[in-house]
Design a protein around this motif. Sequence first.
Motif, PDB file in Angstrom:
ATOM      1  N   GLN A   1       0.840  -1.199   0.000  1.00 30.73           N
ATOM      2  CA  GLN A   1       0.000   0.000   0.000  1.00 30.73           C
ATOM      3  C   GLN A   1       0.874   1.248   0.000  1.00 30.73           C
ATOM      4  OE1 GLN A   1      -3.218  -0.769  -0.402  1.00 30.73           O
ATOM      5  NE2 GLN A   1      -2.453  -2.894  -0.223  1.00 30.73           N
ATOM      6  N   PRO A   2       0.667   2.135  -0.942  1.00 26.96           N
ATOM      7  CA  PRO A   2       1.469   3.364  -0.978  1.00 26.96           C
ATOM      8  C   PRO A   2       1.235   4.259   0.236  1.00 26.96           C
ATOM      9  CG  PRO A   2      -0.275   3.399  -2.665  1.00 26.96           C
ATOM     10  CD  PRO A   2      -0.284   2.044  -2.062  1.00 26.96           C
ATOM     11  N   ASP A   3       0.081   4.113   0.875  1.00 24.88           N
ATOM     12  CA  ASP A   3      -0.220   5.005   1.998  1.00 24.88           C
ATOM     13  C   ASP A   3       0.012   4.339   3.357  1.00 24.88           C
ATOM     14  OD1 ASP A   3      -2.299   3.237   1.584  1.00 24.88           O
ATOM     15  OD2 ASP A   3      -3.898   4.700   1.944  1.00 24.88           O
ATOM     16  N   MET A   4       0.711   3.215   3.352  1.00 24.28           N
ATOM     17  CA  MET A   4       0.962   2.517   4.624  1.00 24.28           C
ATOM     18  C   MET A   4       2.423   2.109   4.727  1.00 24.28           C
ATOM     19  SD  MET A   4      -2.368   0.011   4.891  1.00 24.28           S
ATOM     20  CE  MET A   4      -3.999   0.672   4.459  1.00 24.28           C
TER      21      MET A   4
ATOM     22  N   THR B   1     -19.244   3.480   8.975  1.00 29.52           N
ATOM     23  CA  THR B   1     -19.488   3.334  10.414  1.00 29.52           C
ATOM     24  C   THR B   1     -18.177   3.205  11.188  1.00 29.52           C
ATOM     25  OG1 THR B   1     -21.378   1.990   9.711  1.00 29.52           O
ATOM     26  CG2 THR B   1     -20.919   2.045  12.070  1.00 29.52           C
ATOM     27  N   ALA B   2     -17.197   2.589  10.550  1.00 29.31           N
ATOM     28  CA  ALA B   2     -15.928   2.307  11.232  1.00 29.31           C
ATOM     29  C   ALA B   2     -14.990   3.507  11.253  1.00 29.31           C
ATOM     30  CB  ALA B   2     -15.243   1.117  10.559  1.00 29.31           C
ATOM     31  N   LEU B   3     -15.316   4.528  10.467  1.00 25.43           N
ATOM     32  CA  LEU B   3     -14.416   5.696  10.335  1.00 25.43           C
ATOM     33  C   LEU B   3     -14.030   6.278  11.699  1.00 25.43           C
ATOM     34  CD1 LEU B   3     -15.662   7.899   7.343  1.00 25.43           C
ATOM     35  CD2 LEU B   3     -13.385   6.878   7.647  1.00 25.43           C
ATOM     36  N   GLY B   4     -12.727   6.261  11.988  1.00 27.10           N
ATOM     37  CA  GLY B   4     -12.235   6.896  13.199  1.00 27.10           C
ATOM     38  C   GLY B   4     -12.460   6.123  14.489  1.00 27.10           C
ATOM     39  N   LYS B   5     -13.114   4.976  14.391  1.00 25.88           N
ATOM     40  CA  LYS B   5     -13.364   4.189  15.604  1.00 25.88           C
ATOM     41  C   LYS B   5     -12.044   3.662  16.186  1.00 25.88           C
ATOM     42  CE  LYS B   5     -17.990   3.883  16.044  1.00 25.88           C
ATOM     43  NZ  LYS B   5     -18.420   4.893  15.051  1.00 25.88           N
ATOM     44  N   ALA B   6     -12.070   3.347  17.470  1.00 29.99           N
ATOM     45  CA  ALA B   6     -10.865   2.838  18.131  1.00 29.99           C
ATOM     46  C   ALA B   6     -10.539   1.419  17.673  1.00 29.99           C
ATOM     47  CB  ALA B   6     -11.058   2.863  19.640  1.00 29.99           C
ATOM     48  N   SER B   7     -11.588   0.651  17.368  1.00 30.99           N
ATOM     49  CA  SER B   7     -11.345  -0.739  16.990  1.00 30.99           C
ATOM     50  C   SER B   7     -12.458  -1.273  16.091  1.00 30.99           C
ATOM     51  CB  SER B   7     -11.256  -1.621  18.242  1.00 30.99           C
ATOM     52  OG  SER B   7     -12.485  -1.588  18.941  1.00 30.99           O
TER      53      SER B   7
ATOM     54  N   ASN C   1      -8.982  -6.284   5.745  1.00 30.45           N
ATOM     55  CA  ASN C   1      -8.087  -5.754   6.777  1.00 30.45           C
ATOM     56  C   ASN C   1      -7.433  -4.455   6.329  1.00 30.45           C
ATOM     57  OD1 ASN C   1      -7.312  -7.448   9.399  1.00 30.45           O
ATOM     58  ND2 ASN C   1      -7.989  -8.903   7.840  1.00 30.45           N
ATOM     59  N   ILE C   2      -7.057  -4.417   5.061  1.00 29.90           N
ATOM     60  CA  ILE C   2      -6.411  -3.197   4.543  1.00 29.90           C
ATOM     61  C   ILE C   2      -7.393  -2.019   4.610  1.00 29.90           C
ATOM     62  CG2 ILE C   2      -5.360  -2.153   2.488  1.00 29.90           C
ATOM     63  CD1 ILE C   2      -3.634  -4.308   3.921  1.00 29.90           C
ATOM     64  N   ASP C   3      -8.614  -2.261   4.180  1.00 32.55           N
ATOM     65  CA  ASP C   3      -9.620  -1.191   4.259  1.00 32.55           C
ATOM     66  C   ASP C   3      -9.904  -0.806   5.705  1.00 32.55           C
ATOM     67  OD1 ASP C   3      -9.965  -1.098   1.490  1.00 32.55           O
ATOM     68  OD2 ASP C   3     -11.412  -2.739   1.544  1.00 32.55           O
ATOM     69  N   ALA C   4      -9.906  -1.804   6.578  1.00 32.19           N
ATOM     70  CA  ALA C   4     -10.177  -1.533   7.996  1.00 32.19           C
ATOM     71  C   ALA C   4      -9.123  -0.590   8.574  1.00 32.19           C
ATOM     72  CB  ALA C   4     -10.220  -2.844   8.779  1.00 32.19           C
ATOM     73  N   ILE C   5      -7.874  -0.780   8.140  1.00 28.26           N
ATOM     74  CA  ILE C   5      -6.790   0.115   8.601  1.00 28.26           C
ATOM     75  C   ILE C   5      -7.082   1.554   8.177  1.00 28.26           C
ATOM     76  CG2 ILE C   5      -4.342   0.687   8.242  1.00 28.26           C
ATOM     77  CD1 ILE C   5      -3.889  -2.420   7.936  1.00 28.26           C
ATOM     78  N   ARG C   6      -7.521   1.711   6.924  1.00 29.20           N
ATOM     79  CA  ARG C   6      -7.829   3.066   6.448  1.00 29.20           C
ATOM     80  C   ARG C   6      -9.029   3.660   7.175  1.00 29.20           C
ATOM     81  NH1 ARG C   6      -6.972   1.033   1.214  1.00 29.20           N
ATOM     82  NH2 ARG C   6      -4.824   1.396   0.568  1.00 29.20           N
ATOM     83  N   ALA C   7     -10.007   2.786   7.476  1.00 30.61           N
ATOM     84  CA  ALA C   7     -11.224   3.291   8.118  1.00 30.61           C
ATOM     85  C   ALA C   7     -10.933   3.788   9.528  1.00 30.61           C
ATOM     86  CB  ALA C   7     -12.297   2.196   8.134  1.00 30.61           C
ATOM     87  N   VAL C   8     -10.252   2.989  10.337  1.00 27.24           N
ATOM     88  CA  VAL C   8     -10.057   3.406  11.733  1.00 27.24           C
ATOM     89  C   VAL C   8      -9.139   4.629  11.838  1.00 27.24           C
ATOM     90  CG1 VAL C   8     -10.578   1.179  12.822  1.00 27.24           C
ATOM     91  CG2 VAL C   8      -8.224   1.669  12.108  1.00 27.24           C
ATOM     92  N   THR C   9      -8.184   4.736  10.913  1.00 23.50           N
ATOM     93  CA  THR C   9      -7.304   5.908  10.953  1.00 23.50           C
ATOM     94  C   THR C   9      -7.931   7.107  10.261  1.00 23.50           C
ATOM     95  OG1 THR C   9      -6.224   5.114   8.952  1.00 23.50           O
ATOM     96  CG2 THR C   9      -5.175   4.565  11.045  1.00 23.50           C
ATOM     97  N   GLY C  10      -8.941   6.867   9.423  1.00 20.37           N
ATOM     98  CA  GLY C  10      -9.617   7.954   8.734  1.00 20.37           C
ATOM     99  C   GLY C  10      -8.817   8.572   7.598  1.00 20.37           C
ATOM    100  N   VAL C  11      -7.748   7.911   7.152  1.00 23.38           N
ATOM    101  CA  VAL C  11      -6.931   8.510   6.077  1.00 23.38           C
ATOM    102  C   VAL C  11      -7.683   8.560   4.754  1.00 23.38           C
ATOM    103  CG1 VAL C  11      -4.653   7.993   7.024  1.00 23.38           C
ATOM    104  CG2 VAL C  11      -5.829   6.258   5.640  1.00 23.38           C
TER     105      VAL C  11
END
Lengths: 341, 341
Positions: free
Chosen positions: A25-28, A129-135, A309-319
């Motif tokens: 991932q270029p953004d990770m 829904t997952a945007l910015g969530k802790a987990s 999982n990759i999308d989940a990383i982007r969602a929780v961090t909000g990038v």
Amino acid sequence: MSRVRVGVNGYGTIGKRVAWAVMKQPDMELVGVVKTKPSWEALSAIARGIRLYVPEGKEELFESTGIKIAGTLQDLIQSVDVIVDATPAGIGAMYAGRYKEVGVKAVFQGGEKESVADVSFNALYTYETALGKASVRVVSCNTTGMLRVLYAFRKAGDIRSVRVTIVRRGADLKEVKKGPIEGLLLKPAKPPSHHADDVRSVAGHDLDIITYSIVAPTTLAHMHVMFVRFNGSVNREDVIRALEETPRVTLLRASLAYSTAEVRELARDFGRCGDIYEVVVWPESLWVRGDEAGIAYMVHQEAIVVPENIDAIRAVTGVVEDGTLSIRLTDESLGIGRWLP
Amino acid sequence: MSRVRVGVNGYGTIGKRVAWAVMKQPDMELVGVVKTKPSWEALSAIARGIRLYVPEGKEELFESTGIKIAGTLQDLIQSVDVIVDATPAGIGAMYAGRYKEVGVKAVFQGGEKESVADVSFNALYTYETALGKASVRVVSCNTTGMLRVLYAFRKAGDIRSVRVTIVRRGADLKEVKKGPIEGLLLKPAKPPSHHADDVRSVAGHDLDIITYSIVAPTTLAHMHVMFVRFNGSVNREDVIRALEETPRVTLLRASLAYSTAEVRELARDFGRCGDIYEVVVWPESLWVRGDEAGIAYMVHQEAIVVPENIDAIRAVTGVVEDGTLSIRLTDESLGIGRWLP
């Protein structure tokens, strides 16, 4: 934009694949992975240039075998934005408090209970829904497969009920102590299997879904047969089109390959190194009549949750705030959706 | 009453078991069996005192290996009242004309097309229809299993539709050239599998039934998951009672054994020499809600049709006019219905 720093706790079947995907991932940035034993998987991480971290107290075990470690689990979670927990089922819950304490975002896997995380995650359903969530908890392989197929069915009509028979692979290839090597297991004997609740945790608790689960002596993939009833008629063309338009759903003609074995080998031949991130649907298997449909598809248990999982990383961090965009970024990086014949 | 003289053409998986079952019937006499190759199965027939007949032209092949034969296929069909054709799928149709010419009654197996015989046979459904007919076709193992379960469901309510996923064993134990040994096969890819038509050939062509079939790498038994919709509600107790009251349906608690492997071994321990004539239903698997039900059960492919063949012999010869009586005679002779814990 600075890259999201990612750690992966657990470098087994799912963890290693997520780590490899993060590296694409270029953004990770993959800061490192945690391994508890100095196994061949630990050596393969080293060979790929991945920094190894170990749980506290395991330093000597690794160093005595000559494996250089970068630090402890605590070191890792303190130096990343997101930790992907790919520890064995149930272990993630034990670590959850620690992640919270450090304030690191956490992505759990489907082996954990729904309550382990703020949101049960599938990129098609709960990205926003997952945007910015802790987990978040990325639901398991079978559940992910069902959710994608149901996403298409939902586009084609108003779903009334879903009845699924899941034929599960008994073990992954490397799980040499796990069975069965003969026989079929009705597991659980009492329906629904946990997959029904798991689908509901993402698609909504009002969904009427019953699942039976049979374990078979195979390592390659799961296969499902799903019967859906709609409120009102549906037509075949709409369902096919919806399947074609749904990300991470691949239609493969059974005339080319009708078994999980052929499809896995075909994936290798087409440059996938054996991993199939998509749910593979056989269009010939689609049966539609009036307000009913049936379909069969396969789920590669080791790979299907990796893009989630990759999308989940982007969602929780909000990038990335738009799920559709994240799905596109992930799919482009992993070559999803443009490889099957 | 003189005993019915029975010949069995084909001494393979089904033929040998039918022959052994005929030998246990007080109202039947096994005149002999036809074998095409001097295999270990031919030797086992000799060891059991069964007269061997061979197709014309095979006499020398057998005699050169020291196996004594009693005559040719023609000799056998001319000296019996009924021939049970247990030749490989499709071969029975080739012999049908010959049986007719001699005027011997014929019992075919489910590998043949529906048109091979006057009646498609299951003792619970078509015994009376088959009475005195020149030929019947005992439907195949999976179909027989479904028919028995559906018989019980019919007693519990008015069936509207039936949706089944059949997980088939890939091969019988001795079929060492057959696969798969890994993977799951969607076969056929396009539903319904032939089993749906096969069920209709016995239960009535107006039955709304769709079947999907998945082949798994196992030899021990098939497993099905069946979803049934009724016109109106049903209740769990009625379904359980109907299952308990249906001949050749055995309820086995999954808490004792939930896999085909355990059930096959359990059968051996309980004196069955491994053969299970009943469809084995797990009561825990019965799910009932409103007008719907679901259930899982197993079918021992090598044995389930054996009692049906015995009843078919009685039906075509008319020695017993009442199907219920024939079922009782057969079941008593084979120990059906009183062995499982």
